[in-house]
Write an enzyme that holds these catalytic residues in place. Structure first.
Site, short mmCIF file in Angstrom:
data_model
loop_
_atom_site.label_atom_id
_atom_site.label_comp_id
_atom_site.label_asym_id
_atom_site.label_seq_id
_atom_site.Cartn_x
_atom_site.Cartn_y
_atom_site.Cartn_z
N LEU A 105 0.81 -1.16 0.07
CA LEU A 105 -0.03 0.02 -0.09
C LEU A 105 0.88 1.25 0.02
CD1 LEU A 105 -2.76 -1.11 2.77
CD2 LEU A 105 -3.13 -1.01 0.19
N ASP A 106 0.38 2.37 -0.74
CA ASP A 106 1.38 3.61 -0.68
C ASP A 106 1.51 3.97 0.84
OD1 ASP A 106 1.30 3.43 -3.31
OD2 ASP A 106 -0.10 4.79 -3.61
N ALA A 107 2.31 4.97 0.95
CA ALA A 107 2.72 5.39 2.43
C ALA A 107 1.29 6.03 3.11
CB ALA A 107 3.74 6.48 2.23
#
Length: 233
Positions: A105-107
Site C-alpha cells: 500500500l502507498d505510504a
C-alpha cells in the site's frame, strides 16, 4: 526455499552466519555438502547442520492494519522531509526480516496488509491468474457521475497503458465515498482509475483481500486462522 533461508528458519543463525556455515561445508542436503547458499531445497529434503537434522519453524501468516505515513517495506526509508517508519517497525513484529508483504500500500494509504514467510502462499495470492479480489473504501474530491460505475465495469484505459483495466465493481456509499473491488494490482491503479474519469482520490483504505476482512484496530496485527490461510491458498 533457498538453502540459507532454510538454515535461518531452522536455527537462531542470521543470514550472514547461515552463509558462513554453508560455505564451510557444514550443511548436508541428502548427504551431500552444498556450498551454494542460493541452492533450492524443499521440506522433504534431509538437511543436516553439524550432525543435527534441521526442521524449519512453522510458516507465519499475519493480518496487519497499516496506519497512514508508514511504508509497506521491511526497512524504514528516508523521504525528502521526514523518515517514514516501516509497517513492521510500527507493529514491532519479532524476526520481521523473515517476513514479506503480500502486496503493498502507498505510504498515505491505510488498511489491510498480509505478511508471511511462505513464498508459495504469497505467490498464489499475487499471481495475475489468481483473480484475488481486493476491496477499497475510496474518498473522492467530488461526487461521481452515474455513468462511472458502468465505465469501471467495462474497463478503464489508464494513462500510459494500452489495454483496459479488468472489470471493477463500484458501489456508492455516499456522494464522495465509494467501495471499489478490483482483481488486479497495477501501479497506483485506484488513483489512476479515478483520475481517468476526472476525479481525485483524497483517502484510500483497503478493507478486504479475498476472503480476509480487516478486523483489528489501526497499528495492530493478528495471526490468520487456519481457515483463512487455506481460503487464500
Amino acid at each position: 526455499m533457498r538453502l540459507d533461508k532454510f538454515v535461518c528458519k531452522s536455527t537462531p543463525l542470521s543470514r550472514t552466519e547461515a552463509v558462513q556455515v554453508i560455505h564451510h561445508e557444514r550443511v548436508l542436503v541428502n548427504g551431500v555438502a552444498i556450498v551454494d547458499e542460493a541452492a533450492q531445497v524443499h521440506e522433504n529434503n534431509h538437511i543436516i547442520l553439524d550432525g543435527k537434522h534441521l526442521v524449519p519453524r512453522p510458516f507465519r501468516y499475519l493480518l496487519l492494519h497499516k496506519p497512514a505515513n508508514c511504508l509497506s517495506a521491511n526497512i524504514s526509508e528516508p523521504s525528502k522531509s521526514t523518515k517514514y517508519p516501516s509497517v513492521f517497525d510500527v507493529l514491532n513484529i519479532d524476526n520481521s526480516s523473515e517476513l514479506h508483504l503480500v502486496g503493498r500500500l502507498d505510504a498515505d494509504t491505510t488498511g489491510l496488509l498480509l505478511a508471511t514467510d511462505d513464498g508459495r502462499w504469497s505467490f498464489t495470492i499475487t499471481s495475475p491468474n489468481s483473480d484475488c479480489s481486493k476491496v477499497y473504501r475510496v474518498g473522492l474530491a467530488k461526487p461521481l457521475g452515474p455513468e462511472v460505475a458502468d465505465k469501471f465495469l467495462a474497463g478503464i484505459l489508464l494513462q500510459g497503458e494500452h489495454e483496459l483495466t479488468l472489470p471493477a465493481k463500484l458501489e456508492v456509499i455516499s456522494p464522495n465515498q465509494v467501495l471499489l473491488t478490483l482483481t488486479q494490482g497495477k501501479f497506483h491503479q485506484v488513483k489512476r482509475m479515478f483520475a481517468a474519469v476526472g476525479n481525485k482520490v483524497v483517502s484510500l483504505h483497503r478493507e478486504k483481500i479475498g476472503a480476509i476482512s480487516l478486523d483489528v484496530p489501526q497499528g495492530q496485527w493478528r495471526a490468520l486462522t487456519e481457515a483463512e490461510v487455506n481460503a487464500m491458498g
